[in-house]
Design a protein around this motif. Structure first.
Motif, PDB file in Angstrom:
ATOM      1  N   ALA A 115     -33.184  66.119 113.589  1.00 48.95           N
ATOM      2  CA  ALA A 115     -33.341  64.519 113.803  1.00 48.95           C
ATOM      3  C   ALA A 115     -33.894  64.106 111.741  1.00 48.95           C
ATOM      4  N   LEU A 116     -33.637  62.819 111.832  1.00 49.68           N
ATOM      5  CA  LEU A 116     -33.686  63.009 110.049  1.00 49.68           C
ATOM      6  C   LEU A 116     -34.811  61.584 110.149  1.00 49.68           C
ATOM      7  N   ALA A 117     -35.889  61.586 109.150  1.00 51.31           N
ATOM      8  CA  ALA A 117     -37.515  60.634 108.487  1.00 51.31           C
ATOM      9  C   ALA A 117     -37.256  60.619 107.148  1.00 51.31           C
ATOM     10  N   CYS A 118     -37.137  58.926 107.124  1.00 52.86           N
ATOM     11  CA  CYS A 118     -36.766  59.100 105.324  1.00 52.86           C
ATOM     12  C   CYS A 118     -38.383  59.303 104.710  1.00 52.86           C
ATOM     13  N   SER A 119     -38.403  60.054 103.701  1.00 53.98           N
ATOM     14  CA  SER A 119     -39.530  60.100 102.766  1.00 53.98           C
ATOM     15  C   SER A 119     -40.332  58.964 102.027  1.00 53.98           C
ATOM     16  N   VAL A 120     -39.568  57.491 102.961  1.00 52.01           N
ATOM     17  CA  VAL A 120     -40.353  56.719 101.786  1.00 52.01           C
ATOM     18  C   VAL A 120     -40.393  55.653 103.026  1.00 52.01           C
ATOM     19  N   CYS A 121     -39.906  55.148 103.762  1.00 47.40           N
ATOM     20  CA  CYS A 121     -39.842  54.467 104.657  1.00 47.40           C
ATOM     21  C   CYS A 121     -40.179  55.104 106.120  1.00 47.40           C
ATOM     22  N   SER A 122     -40.554  55.672 106.272  1.00 43.96           N
ATOM     23  CA  SER A 122     -39.876  56.690 107.022  1.00 43.96           C
ATOM     24  C   SER A 122     -39.658  56.116 108.725  1.00 43.96           C
ATOM     25  N   TRP A 139     -26.061  60.697 104.423  1.00 43.29           N
ATOM     26  CA  TRP A 139     -26.884  61.279 103.489  1.00 43.29           C
ATOM     27  C   TRP A 139     -28.190  60.710 102.948  1.00 43.29           C
ATOM     28  N   ARG A 140     -28.487  59.685 103.100  1.00 37.86           N
ATOM     29  CA  ARG A 140     -30.033  58.878 102.231  1.00 37.86           C
ATOM     30  C   ARG A 140     -29.674  58.171 103.350  1.00 37.86           C
ATOM     31  N   CYS A 141     -31.442  57.666 103.264  1.00 45.40           N
ATOM     32  CA  CYS A 141     -32.042  56.415 104.066  1.00 45.40           C
ATOM     33  C   CYS A 141     -31.377  55.230 103.703  1.00 45.40           C
ATOM     34  N   ASP A 142     -30.718  54.098 104.683  1.00 38.16           N
ATOM     35  CA  ASP A 142     -30.575  52.875 104.265  1.00 38.16           C
ATOM     36  C   ASP A 142     -31.421  52.543 103.637  1.00 38.16           C
ATOM     37  N   CYS A 143     -32.756  52.551 102.651  1.00 37.43           N
ATOM     38  CA  CYS A 143     -33.316  52.061 101.894  1.00 37.43           C
ATOM     39  C   CYS A 143     -32.986  52.709 100.374  1.00 37.43           C
ATOM     40  N   GLY A 144     -32.683  53.982 100.440  1.00 34.56           N
ATOM     41  CA  GLY A 144     -32.173  54.400  99.449  1.00 34.56           C
ATOM     42  C   GLY A 144     -32.761  55.599  99.069  1.00 34.56           C
ATOM     43  N   ALA A 145     -33.852  55.793  99.529  1.00 35.06           N
ATOM     44  CA  ALA A 145     -34.485  57.103  99.562  1.00 35.06           C
ATOM     45  C   ALA A 145     -33.808  58.677 100.451  1.00 35.06           C
ATOM     46  N   LEU A 196     -33.747  61.616 102.422  1.00 38.10           N
ATOM     47  CA  LEU A 196     -34.810  61.982 104.104  1.00 38.10           C
ATOM     48  C   LEU A 196     -34.504  63.402 104.242  1.00 38.10           C
ATOM     49  N   GLU A 197     -36.042  63.635 105.178  1.00 41.58           N
ATOM     50  CA  GLU A 197     -36.174  64.273 105.503  1.00 41.58           C
ATOM     51  C   GLU A 197     -36.117  65.379 106.895  1.00 41.58           C
ATOM     52  N   PHE A 198     -35.685  66.192 107.121  1.00 39.18           N
ATOM     53  CA  PHE A 198     -35.660  66.605 108.588  1.00 39.18           C
ATOM     54  C   PHE A 198     -37.507  65.744 108.800  1.00 39.18           C
ATOM     55  N   ALA A 199     -37.391  65.437 110.465  1.00 38.38           N
ATOM     56  CA  ALA A 199     -38.489  64.090 110.833  1.00 38.38           C
ATOM     57  C   ALA A 199     -39.328  65.615 111.465  1.00 38.38           C
ATOM     58  N   ALA A 200     -39.167  66.269 111.975  1.00 32.21           N
ATOM     59  CA  ALA A 200     -40.918  67.934 112.431  1.00 32.21           C
ATOM     60  C   ALA A 200     -40.071  68.903 111.230  1.00 32.21           C
ATOM     61  N   ASN A 201     -41.152  69.971 111.692  1.00 36.98           N
ATOM     62  CA  ASN A 201     -40.972  70.853 110.614  1.00 36.98           C
ATOM     63  C   ASN A 201     -40.799  72.142 111.685  1.00 36.98           C
ATOM     64  N   PRO A 202     -39.631  72.525 111.927  1.00 40.58           N
ATOM     65  CA  PRO A 202     -39.521  73.003 113.192  1.00 40.58           C
ATOM     66  C   PRO A 202     -40.122  74.214 113.276  1.00 40.58           C
ATOM     67  N   TRP A 203     -40.962  74.773 113.275  1.00 39.33           N
ATOM     68  CA  TRP A 203     -42.171  75.311 113.714  1.00 39.33           C
ATOM     69  C   TRP A 203     -43.236  74.539 114.699  1.00 39.33           C
ATOM     70  N   SER A 204     -43.149  73.856 114.357  1.00 39.66           N
ATOM     71  CA  SER A 204     -44.135  72.645 114.724  1.00 39.66           C
ATOM     72  C   SER A 204     -44.596  72.536 116.391  1.00 39.66           C
TER      73      SER A 204
END
Ligand code: ZN
Length: 375
Positions: free
Chosen positions: A8-15, A25-31, A33-41
């Motif tokens: 799952a992905l999460a935006c680095s700016v608007c969440s 490939w990027r958030c609708d806001c243009g920023a 994206l990152e993975f939403a959770a750390n794999p190890w968490s």
């Protein structure tokens, strides 16, 4: 607690969040994206948790960098034995060099290509695209070949015939684009936006950065789980710089290391937006055409790079062509068979010491990121 899918992905700016089925490939806001959770968490449904302590036997030479699967978003479905590159003493520089150039396609980009194509395979992607005529393009074409996934590699129309042929030999399709480097990226993004391909970008795709983070895991593992005082790295899009930052941060979060190293970047004069942001345009001026692997005027993750520098008491400096050429001669003269671009990091090490940014006795690691075989 609801489990978050590891892809799952999460935006680095608007969440904003996106499930893997609506990967973009990027958030609708243009920023970016990152993975939403750390794999190890605990809230990621990965299944593999890192131990409280580093395992006594941390590496499986056959698994390569996938020895660190607990920190990676997927399993190593698409691998060519990358990672576990040597860390060797470099007495002439009073530093340790990590020899990334012994990777399957000759650069650290293989770290990102193995994770990116593994994620693409896990998502059932049948065509990837990338814009690069250099190391990233070679790595993506090669790992796509390993995966049996089609790849279109967007390159400048002026690309050298040998580079074009090596993309074709991997079964990928070079797509020549007239105009500037930006025009190449724009054409690639158009293909992604039209819905026909998945962007395996070394600048945008979070899977690539999960892969380059393994650089940090290996450095610490090879030093009996101590971080160096500083790491001096080439800095263009920040593919290795940010990956290293995330990797060291992860190790500190799980308690495997106590301190973060300072991250010290090396940019090419004339292509040094991070240096300009930190020290003004004068400090970034020049025309270094030798370090052509890091000629990036607008890094996608510029804000993240500046944050990483701030968080680690880091810095960035710009190096001239002459400084890079001298460092390249010094490297080859002592047996380090590298490409020109990566000689910028040992050149920067010298300058950081001259300026007093680094104490004379600082314990420093420098990656040598690309092979001289291709240059
Ligand atoms: Zn956003």
């Amino acid at each position: 607690m609801t489990e978050t899918h590891p892809l799952a992905l999460a935006c680095s700016v608007c969440s904003r969040r996106y499930d893997p089925g609506s990967w973009r490939w990027r958030c609708d806001c243009g920023a970016p994206l990152e993975f939403a959770a750390n794999p190890w968490s605990a809230d990621a449904g990965h299944g593999t948790q890192p131990d409280d302590e580093p395992p006594a036997s941390w590496a499986d030479t056959r698994a390569g960098l996938w020895s660190f699967e607990a920190f990676l978003p997927t399993d190593g479905g698409v691998s060519l034995g990358e990672g576990l590159t040597p860390l060797v003493d470099a007495p002439a520089w009073d530093a340790e060099f990590k020899l990334e150039y012994v990777s399957p396609t000759g650069s650290f980009k293989d770290r990102g290509a193995t994770t990116t194509l593994s994620v693409a395979a896990a998502l059932g992607v049948d065509r990837v695209v990338e814009d690069s005529s250099g190391n990233a393009g070679a790595a993506i074409a090669t790992y796509a070949a390993r995966a049996g996934i089609d790849a279109d590699i967007y390159v400048p129309a002026s690309v050298k015939p040998a580079k074009r042929r090596s993309i074709e030999r991997a079964g990928a399709t070079p797509v020549p684009v007239e105009g500037s480097r930006e025009a190449v990226t724009d054409a690639c993004v158009d293909a992604v936006e039209s819905g026909n391909a998945w962007y395996a970008s070394h600048a945008w795709n979070p899977a690539f950065f999960a892969g380059t983070a393994t650089f940090a895991y290996e450095v610490c593992a090879q030093r009996e789980w101590t971080a160096p005082d500083a790491v001096v790295l080439p800095l263009g899009h920040g593919t290795l710089f940010l990956g290293a930052y995330r990797g060291f941060r992860t190790l500190r979060e799980v308690g495997w290391i106590d301190e973060m190293p300072r991250l010290l970047g090396a940019q090419a004069t004339g292509y040094a937006p991070i240096v300009a942001a930190l020290h003004g345009r004068e400090a970034a001026a020049g025309a270094n055409e030798v370090a052509d692997g890091i000629q990036i005027r607008e890094p996608v993750r510029k804000a993240q790079i500046l944050d990483a520098i701030d968080a680690t008491d880091g810095d960035a400096i710009a190096l001239s062509e002459t400084a890079v050429e001298n460092a390249l001669d010094a490297l080859h003269g002592r047996g380090f068979y590298t490409e020109p671009t990566c000689a910028i990091a040992p050149a920067a090490l010298e300058l950081y010491r001259d300026r007093g940014t680094l104490a004379p006795d600082a314990d420093v690691v420098v990656p040598l990121t690309g092979s001289g075989l291709k240059s």
